[in-house]
Enzyme design. Structure first.
Site, short mmCIF file in Angstrom:
data_model
loop_
_atom_site.label_atom_id
_atom_site.label_comp_id
_atom_site.label_asym_id
_atom_site.label_seq_id
_atom_site.Cartn_x
_atom_site.Cartn_y
_atom_site.Cartn_z
N GLY A 602 16.55 -34.02 38.36
CA GLY A 602 17.61 -35.02 38.30
C GLY A 602 17.00 -36.40 38.40
N VAL A 607 15.46 -29.90 42.23
CA VAL A 607 16.17 -29.00 43.14
C VAL A 607 15.45 -27.66 43.13
CG1 VAL A 607 18.33 -27.79 43.57
CG2 VAL A 607 18.36 -30.13 42.74
N LYS A 621 16.84 -30.20 47.71
CA LYS A 621 16.57 -31.30 46.80
C LYS A 621 15.45 -32.16 47.37
CE LYS A 621 18.75 -34.99 44.26
NZ LYS A 621 18.69 -34.37 42.94
N ASP A 716 26.91 -40.75 40.86
CA ASP A 716 26.16 -40.04 39.82
C ASP A 716 26.98 -38.84 39.33
OD1 ASP A 716 24.16 -39.42 38.07
OD2 ASP A 716 22.80 -38.58 39.57
#
Ligand SMILES: *[C@@H]1O[C@H](CO)[C@@H](O)[C@H](O)[C@H]1NC(C)=O
Ligand SMILES: *[C@@H]1O[C@H](CO)[C@@H](O)[C@H](O)[C@H]1NC(C)=O
Ligand SMILES: *[C@@H]1O[C@H](CO)[C@@H](O)[C@H](O)[C@H]1NC(C)=O
Ligand SMILES: *[C@@H]1O[C@H](CO)[C@@H](O)[C@H](O)[C@H]1NC(C)=O
Ligand SMILES: *[C@@H]1O[C@H](CO)[C@@H](O)[C@H](O)[C@H]1NC(C)=O
Ligand SMILES: *[C@@H]1O[C@H](CO)[C@@H](O)[C@H](O)[C@H]1NC(C)=O
Ligand SMILES: *[C@@H]1O[C@H](CO)[C@@H](O)[C@H](O)[C@H]1NC(C)=O
Ligand SMILES: *[C@@H]1O[C@H](CO)[C@@H](O)[C@H](O)[C@H]1NC(C)=O
Ligand SMILES: *[C@@H]1O[C@H](CO)[C@@H](O)[C@H](O)[C@H]1NC(C)=O
Ligand SMILES: *[C@@H]1O[C@H](CO)[C@@H](O)[C@H](O)[C@H]1NC(C)=O
Length: 873
Positions: A602, A607, A621, A716
């Site tokens: 991301g 992750v 994460k 996000d």
């Protein structure tokens, strides 16, 4: 002589000539037909004037040969993703009998010009996007035998002209948008074997009396189409009927009295969810009881049977639930050799369940809840090996439960609640598939059988409101129960502690002699030697301790560790867990190898899915630590996020950090992210799931924006940050990361990495301050993904590389555009709602921030879409 020879040669030549002309003509006709068709998958590639393959050998073409002539008789172009125009040129194929264009995307009115096809007998246009009304000139199709227009968008009234199609054997207008009433033409279809007008919610019609003239009719499907009034008694004339579905209409009055005697070939009879009253005075399948036993063992000689015995021998489904029937339930149903489903719940039937039910060797499902049966539960019930559901709550059942009540190896749902059953609950021995057992509100005595704890999938157990005694068996702790209700009995002794711990809801009140922590008195060995006052105090303290324990579990079970694993990642690791996760930082880091990494990294890091020693999965994460916040601030911020308790927001279970990295530990979701699901290319989710996902995300965002204190922005929002659990409940993840890595670091990572993402509101470039409207905008893009089934960003640049928003905006302004952007996999019943969602998606992605609705408005609008369905369907 010579002239004779010449003549015959000429004739031969002429013959050969016409034959070749014919042949080349037919292939030309096919090519002309193909030239107006859009064939994206190139299924018709063999249709070409450059190959030497004879056109009879082209794909989907069938020819017949009569004498010397070979001509095309059938075109079966079904399920090929075709669209474009259906050209009238096809009618130049003079011997074309069958034209099947079903399961394509033809988007046009009914192609009336096909009535010029002089030999056409079968026309199948089912499951396309055919729209408009049925013109009266439909009568031109006078020689058709099969007309299938089902699953389209045909609207308006059925015209009288249809009555001219007297050769019809199959007439299917099901699942369209027809309205009005059926004209008085039905009697003309004397050849008809199949009539389907179902799922036309805007129709308002009586069932025509003339229906009785269709003596060849085998299937009559009128469900969910606004039929009202009485079922005409002429229906008893339909002696060939096998399938009848009149369910979910507005039918009233009584059933024609001779219906059972006449409809001898019935396989499925469904009149459920109407307002039909009356009784079955002559039964439905009058026969002399146990005679069928010998039928079942197949030792009968057909000649010996008289007509009334032979009735209904093929009946498999009998569904009359949710009406106003009364009187004795037709008793012969219980012992029919092929009967599978009996549904009669919510009527006022009376009668007994006979022991001969054991003969119904195919019986799978019986629902007779909420009637007036007064009966013992027959021993024969336990002999039906195929039975998986028996529910008979809210009746007058009495006597004891036979010990074999749960012997069917597939039995999974039993509901005998609200009856008058006495005696003890027998030990269930066989039924390893039992999921739900409800015996509430009867007169059971004795103890709860221990062997209930051996039923591996038992999930709902309701024994409340009986007269049960003894202790709650410890064995029940083996079960993974979702509901355990033993309230209002006379149970005593301690409540098994594991049972309490594992249950979302526990119903044990109304049993004054039960003891244990949190109950009105503790168990004797806890404090029996103390005096009453002291024991009360102890009890209060115990409950307090328990409460504190639970609260601290919920709001911060902090295990702060400091360790120095210098060589793994640099620096000292600190961890804070809000849930009891049994893993050390070292193990955590070891577990986070590349194999465990999931999805694309991301914007703020990767992750990893980590399997804990306890076999639970967590998602970790990993983000860089920009070190612009102190540990104390970091801890406060993560705690702020971790306190969120909302079903559509992923839980944060803890975090660890070193000087270099921050690991946020989330709960793990089974189905991965919505974004991955959509971009896999084969996005198959049904409409109800899509709507559920949309509503869930909206709820999660509305909660973050308005209900949670402090108010948070997600910042996000994208389909990749929506995780799905096993039931496709959506949960937002990666929310409010700005609070963890700090505003500046967030802004710079965000704008550098996500560049020109289509989730970014246009004002993002000039407005540094994040707003709710930006979240709304990104949410709107997710809605468009759900409606169109297209991933937000194009996966590869080759195939029309527009993002979903640009793609939709280009299409919606042309006529019919909105319908075209809706994912074709969304079933036609739901297109209306999909258009509604599209509309909301477009509002959310409005260029002007102030025109976008708030998330709570969006949530309400989506709920409204959903509830409209439930009312209208
Ligand atoms: C084949 O069909 C195409 C288009 O229909 C046409 O342009 C072409 O001339 C035809 N070729 C022959 C050999 O007939
Ligand atoms: C179609 O193909 C088969 C074998 O592939 C051949 O025997 C037959 O003659 C062909 N039919 C025509 C009409 O060309
Ligand atoms: C129809 O198109 C879809 C995608 O647009 C594709 O997945 C499917 O395989 C196609 N079906 C056929 C029979 O070509
Ligand atoms: C028309 O085609 C559909 C789709 O293949 C099929 O299910 C249906 O049975 C066909 N209709 C008739 C009347 O054969
Ligand atoms: C029904 O059939 C008769 C002839 O049998 C015809 O005269 C009449 O027009 C038909 N009804 C309709 C509505 O077409
Ligand atoms: C059924 O009929 C009643 C009264 O005639 C009417 O109020 C109701 O709206 C109808 N329901 C449906 C689903 O058509
Ligand atoms: C015909 O059925 C009736 C009961 O419906 C029965 O009493 C009678 O014996 C049967 N007759 C024959 C010949 O089986
Ligand atoms: C029982 O059925 C009646 C109609 O016969 C209905 O009005 C009532 O609501 C039903 N009760 C329950 C609990 O479903
Ligand atoms: C059993 O029947 C009762 C009454 O009809 C109903 O309320 C209950 O939900 C049913 N239990 C289960 C598990 O289906
Ligand atoms: C429960 O059983 C006892 C004796 O076994 C009886 O006296 C009592 O009346 C029963 N209570 C109910 C509510 O049936």
């Amino acid at each position: 002589m010579a002239s004779h020879f010449t003549l015959s040669l000429t004739l031969t030549l002429i013959f050969l000539f016409t034959f070749t002309i014919n042949a080349s003509l037919e292939s030309d006709i096919l090519l002309t037909f193909k030239s107006t068709i859009i064939d994206p998958m190139n299924h018709l590639s063999s249709w070409s004037n450059t190959t030497s393959i004879h056109h009879c050998n082209w794909t989907y073409v069938t020819c017949i040969t009569s004498n010397t002539d070979t001509t095309i008789s059938s075109l079966t172009l079904q399920n090929l993703n075709l669209s474009g125009q259906i050209s009238p040129s096809i009618c130049q194929l003079s011997d074309l009998v069958t034209l099947n264009l079903a399961d394509n995307f033809f988007n046009q009115p009914i192609p009336l010009h096909l009535s010029q096809c002089s030999s056409l007998k079968t026309l199948n246009l089912s499951n396309n996007l055919i729209w408009g009304t049925i013109p009266d000139q439909i009568s031109d199709f006078v020689s058709l035998k099969v007309l299938d227009l089902s699953h389209n968008h045909v609207e308006g009234k059925i015209p009288e002209g249809v009555g001219m199609l007297k050769d019809l054997q199959v007439l299917n207008f099901g699942n369209n948008l027809l309205s009005g009433s059926v004209p008085n033409i039905i009697g003309n279809f004397t050849e008809l074997t199949f009539l389907d007008l179902s799922l036309n919610p805007f129709m308002q019609s009586n069932i025509p009396i003339d229906i009785g003239k269709l003596v060849k009719l085998e299937q009559l499907l009128l469900q969910r189409s606004g039929f009202y009034g009485e079922i005409p008694s002429s229906i008893v004339g339909l002696v060939s009927l096998t399938f009848v579905d009149l369910s979910q209409n507005n039918l009233t009055g009584v059933l024609p009295s001779r219906i059972g005697e006449s409809l001898k070939k019935l396989v499925s009879f469904d009149v459920s969810q109407n307002n039909i009253i009356g009784s079955f005075p002559n039964g439905i399948c009058e026969s002399s009881g146990l005679v069928s036993l010998s039928l079942h063992t197949n030792s009968f000689d057909g000649m010996l049977l008289n007509a009334s015995v032979a009735n209904c021998l093929n009946l498999e489904r009998f569904e009359v639930q949710n009406n106003g029937f009364h009187g004795d339930f037709p008793s012969n149903l219980w012992s029919l050799p092929k009967i599978k489903v009996i549904r009669a719940e919510n009527n006022r039937f009376s009668g007994e369940i006979p022991d001969s039910i054991s003969v119904a060797s195919q019986l799978e499902q019986v629902q007779i809840d909420n009637n007036s049966f007064i009966s013992k539960i027959p021993h024969g019930l336990g002999l039906v090996r195929s039975l998986y559901r028996f529910s008979a709550s809210l009746n007058g059942l009495y006597g004891e439960l036979p010990p074999n009540f749960c012997d069917s190896p597939v039995m999974s749902i039993i509901n005998f609640s609200h009856n008058y059953i006495t005696g003890e609950i027998p030990e269930p021995k066989e039924c390893k598939k039992l999921v739900s057992l409800s015996l509430a509100d009867n007169n059971f005595i004795g103890e709860i059988p221990e062997s209930l704890g051996d039923l591996p999938v038992l999930t709902y157990l309701d024994l409340s409101h009986n007269n049960l005694t003894g202790e709650i068996p410890l064995e029940l702790q083996n079960l993974k129960l979702a509901l355990f209700n033993v309230s209002f009995n006379r149970l005593s002794g301690p409540v098994p502690s594991m049972l309490i711990a594992g249950l979302p809801a526990l119903y044990i009140q109304g049993n004054p002699d039960l003891c244990g922590p949190g109950l009105s008195h503790p168990c004797p060995n806890d404090g029996s030697r103390r005096r009453a006052g002291v024991s009360k105090l102890a009890c209060a303290l115990i409950s307090l301790a328990l409460l504190v324990g639970i609260l601290s579990l919920a709001f911060g079970y902090f295990v702060i560790r400091r360790s120095s694993i210098q060589n793994l990642e640099s620096g000292v690791w600190r961890s804070v867990f809000f849930y009891p996760i049994r893993i050390s930082e070292q193990d955590l880091i070891m577990a986070m190898d590349e194999k465990a990494s999931r999805g694309s990294s991301g914007v703020f890091g990767r992750v990893y899915i980590v399997n804990l020693p306890s076999n639970e999965l967590i998602a970790v994460k990993k983000m860089p630590n920009f070190k612009n916040q102190s540990f104390k601030t970091l801890k406060t911020e993560v705690k702020t996020l971790a306190k969120i308790r909302h079903k559509n927001v992923v839980r944060i279970m803890g975090f660890c950090h070193s000087d270099d990295s921050i690991f946020l530990i989330y709960e793990c979701m089974e189905k991965g992210s919505l974004g991955d699901l959509i971009s896999k290319g084969d996005f198959q989710l049904s409409w109800s799931f899509r709507l559920k996902i949309a509503i869930g995300i909206a709820q999660g965002l509305a909660y973050l924006h308005k209900d949670y204190v402090p108010h948070l922005l997600h910042r996000d929002v994208k389909s990749k940050n929506v995780l799905l659990d096993i039931e496709f409940n959506p949960k937002l993840t990666d929310f409010a990361l700005d609070r963890i890595i700090g505003e500046n670091a967030f802004q710079s990572s965000f704008s550098s990495k996500s560049g020109s993402s289509c989730y970014m509101a246009p004002e993002f470039g000039y407005n540094k301050k994040a707003t709710e409207q930006m979240d709304t905008y990104a949410f709107g893009v997710i809605l468009l993904e759900l409606v169109t089934g297209r991933a937000a960003e194009p996966t590869d640049s080759s195939e029309d590389s527009l993002d979903v928003l640009k793609w939709v905006r280009r299409k919606v302004n042309i006529s019919n555009g909105p319908v075209q952007v809706v994912d074709r996999k969304i079933s036609s019943c739901c297109k209306e709602e999909a258009l509604g969602m599209l509309e909301i998606g477009l509002q959310c992605t409005s260029v002007m921030p102030e025109k976008r609705p708030s998330m709570s408005e969006v949530m309400a609008a989506l709920h409204c879409l959903g509830s409209k369905t439930r009312v209208s369907s």
